[in-house]
Design an enzyme around this catalytic site. Structure first.
Site, mmCIF file in Angstrom:
data_model
loop_
_atom_site.group_PDB
_atom_site.id
_atom_site.type_symbol
_atom_site.label_atom_id
_atom_site.label_comp_id
_atom_site.label_asym_id
_atom_site.label_seq_id
_atom_site.Cartn_x
_atom_site.Cartn_y
_atom_site.Cartn_z
ATOM 1 N N GLU A 262 -2.911 -47.324 19.241
ATOM 2 C CA GLU A 262 -2.757 -46.483 18.042
ATOM 3 C C GLU A 262 -3.010 -45.004 18.324
ATOM 4 O OE1 GLU A 262 -5.500 -47.216 14.811
ATOM 5 O OE2 GLU A 262 -4.346 -46.001 13.415
ATOM 6 N N LYS B 174 0.909 -48.937 17.080
ATOM 7 C CA LYS B 174 0.568 -48.571 15.699
ATOM 8 C C LYS B 174 0.677 -47.060 15.608
ATOM 9 C CE LYS B 174 -3.071 -49.002 12.225
ATOM 10 N NZ LYS B 174 -3.997 -49.959 11.613
HETATM 11 P P1 13P Z 1 -5.170 -46.232 7.323
HETATM 12 O O1 13P Z 1 -3.968 -47.061 6.957
HETATM 13 O O2 13P Z 1 -6.162 -46.090 6.190
HETATM 14 O O3 13P Z 1 -4.790 -44.940 7.962
HETATM 15 O O4 13P Z 1 -5.990 -47.059 8.409
HETATM 16 C C1 13P Z 1 -5.318 -47.702 9.413
HETATM 17 C C2 13P Z 1 -6.157 -47.800 10.617
HETATM 18 O O5 13P Z 1 -6.333 -48.856 11.168
HETATM 19 C C3 13P Z 1 -6.741 -46.565 11.172
HETATM 20 O O6 13P Z 1 -7.226 -46.822 12.469
#
Ligand code: 13P
Length: 341
Positions: free
Chosen positions: A176, A218
């Site tokens: 991510e 992600k």
């Molecule tokens: P949000 O969808 O609130 O941005 O959180 C997703 C997430 O896993 C952040 O690391």
């Protein structure tokens, strides 16, 4: 029972019509969310909140996996561990394994994510506790002179080491790199930064021999900064997001799941719908929202047991709207009723 292999976990996480619930808020983050609603943040209240989320009737029909926080994966509900409780509903337990961000030395306003030290041992323990996938979040800020090449590079390499260690441990990594919405930058600028970030991340993943077929990306949607005077229509967001991802994400990656990043829940669903409506992408697209799945449920629950059923209905409704968005058939009409389970 033998543990599923990485391919099986990836396929299950990307089950058609399902998304991933990010419920992995760290202590400071959950405290901030609770405090805004005058809910005390204790081990008991955090467990009660997450039990409320995870016992939502029908959750397994709309959610394929849940990302847990270290505290939660060790907690029990009615004598059953939280990972086991999720598994019984056909939901795959996952775990956030990074230890949050710290200032990148020498670079003002930039961050590096920590948590590589001891990670091999922690991954083995998490797998023992029932986790089947992992998540590591890096943050990239946009500013007048940000991000720097150094910040993108350091975070890309760290993400790649995390992903390689996860695969070694038999866990599917969710990689991510989040480009933050903070600031007044334009949609174009976000596209450029997201593009440069993904390029560096995939170069590092390649160098570290991460198997693209058994990881998930992600990412954020390509959006103007939240203080940008010109906000974008869902169609513009979809066009920029799909173009950027097509140019930078290899087709061998099985799935891309979107974070919500501070968008309101309905806006996140509208934009997800527009992105999925484009069609013809080589990867499966889905959602892995935290705030945009939980906001209404948390505001309905407010720590009161009598509100559990209504809060669960709010979570299910939101997830069902996002499920519809995955088909590109979501509309404002869906907000009025309960979209089909
Ligand atoms: P949000 O969808 O609130 O941005 O959180 C997703 C997430 O896993 C952040 O690391």
């Amino acid at each position: 029972m033998t543990a599923p292999n990485l391919e099986t976990t990836v396929a299950a996480l990307l089950s058609p019509g399902k998304g991933i619930l990010a419920a992995d808020e760290s202590f400071p983050t959950i405290e901030k969310r609770f405090k805004a609603l005058a809910i005390p943040s204790t081990a008991e209240s955090r467990l009660a909140y997450r039990e409320m989320l995870f016992t939502t009737p029908g959750l397994g029909g709309v959610i394929s996996g849940v990302i847990l926080f270290d505290e939660t994966i060790r907690q029990q509900s009615g004598g059953v561990s939280i990972p086991e409780m999720l598994t019984r509903q056909g939901i795959i337990p996952g775990i956030k394994v990074d230890k949050g961000t710290t200032a990148l030395p020498g670079f003002v306003d930039e961050k590096i994510t920590q948590g590589l030290d001891g990670l091999r041992d922690r991954l083995a323990e998490y797998r023992e506790l029932g986790a089947r996938f992992t998540k590591w979040r890096a943050v990239i800020a946009i500013g007048e002179r940000l991000p720097t090449v150094a910040c993108i590079g350091a975070n890309a390499r760290t993400l790649a080491l995390f992903a390689a260690l996860s695969q070694e441990a038999g866990l599917v990594p969710i990689v991510e790199p989040e480009v933050l919405m903070d600031g007044n930058h334009t949609l174009d600028r976000c596209e450029d930064v997201t593009s440069a970030t993904l390029q560096a991340v995939f170069a590092a993943l390649f160098e570290h021999r991460v198997v693209l077929e058994t990881m998930l990306l992600k990412t954020g949607m390509v959006l103007p900064g939240k203080d940008c005077p010109r906000q974008a229509e869902a169609g513009e967001v979809a066009e920029a997001t799909v173009r950027c991802l097509r140019r930078r994400v290899p087709g061998a990656v099985p799935g891309i799941v979107f974070l919500s990043g501070g968008q309101s829940d309905v806006t996140a669903t509208e934009r997800l719908n527009a992105i999925c409506a484009v069609g013809g992408t080589p990867w499966t697209l889905s959602f892995s929202f935290g705030r945009a799945l939980q906001d209404a449920a948390l505001k309905t629950w407010v720590g009161t047991p009598a509100n559990v059923a209504a809060a669960q209905a709010a979570l299910h409704h939101r997830a069902a709207c996002n499920r519809l968005a995955l088909t590109g058939r979501y509309s404002a009409q869906a907000e009025l009723g309960t979209p089909a389970r």
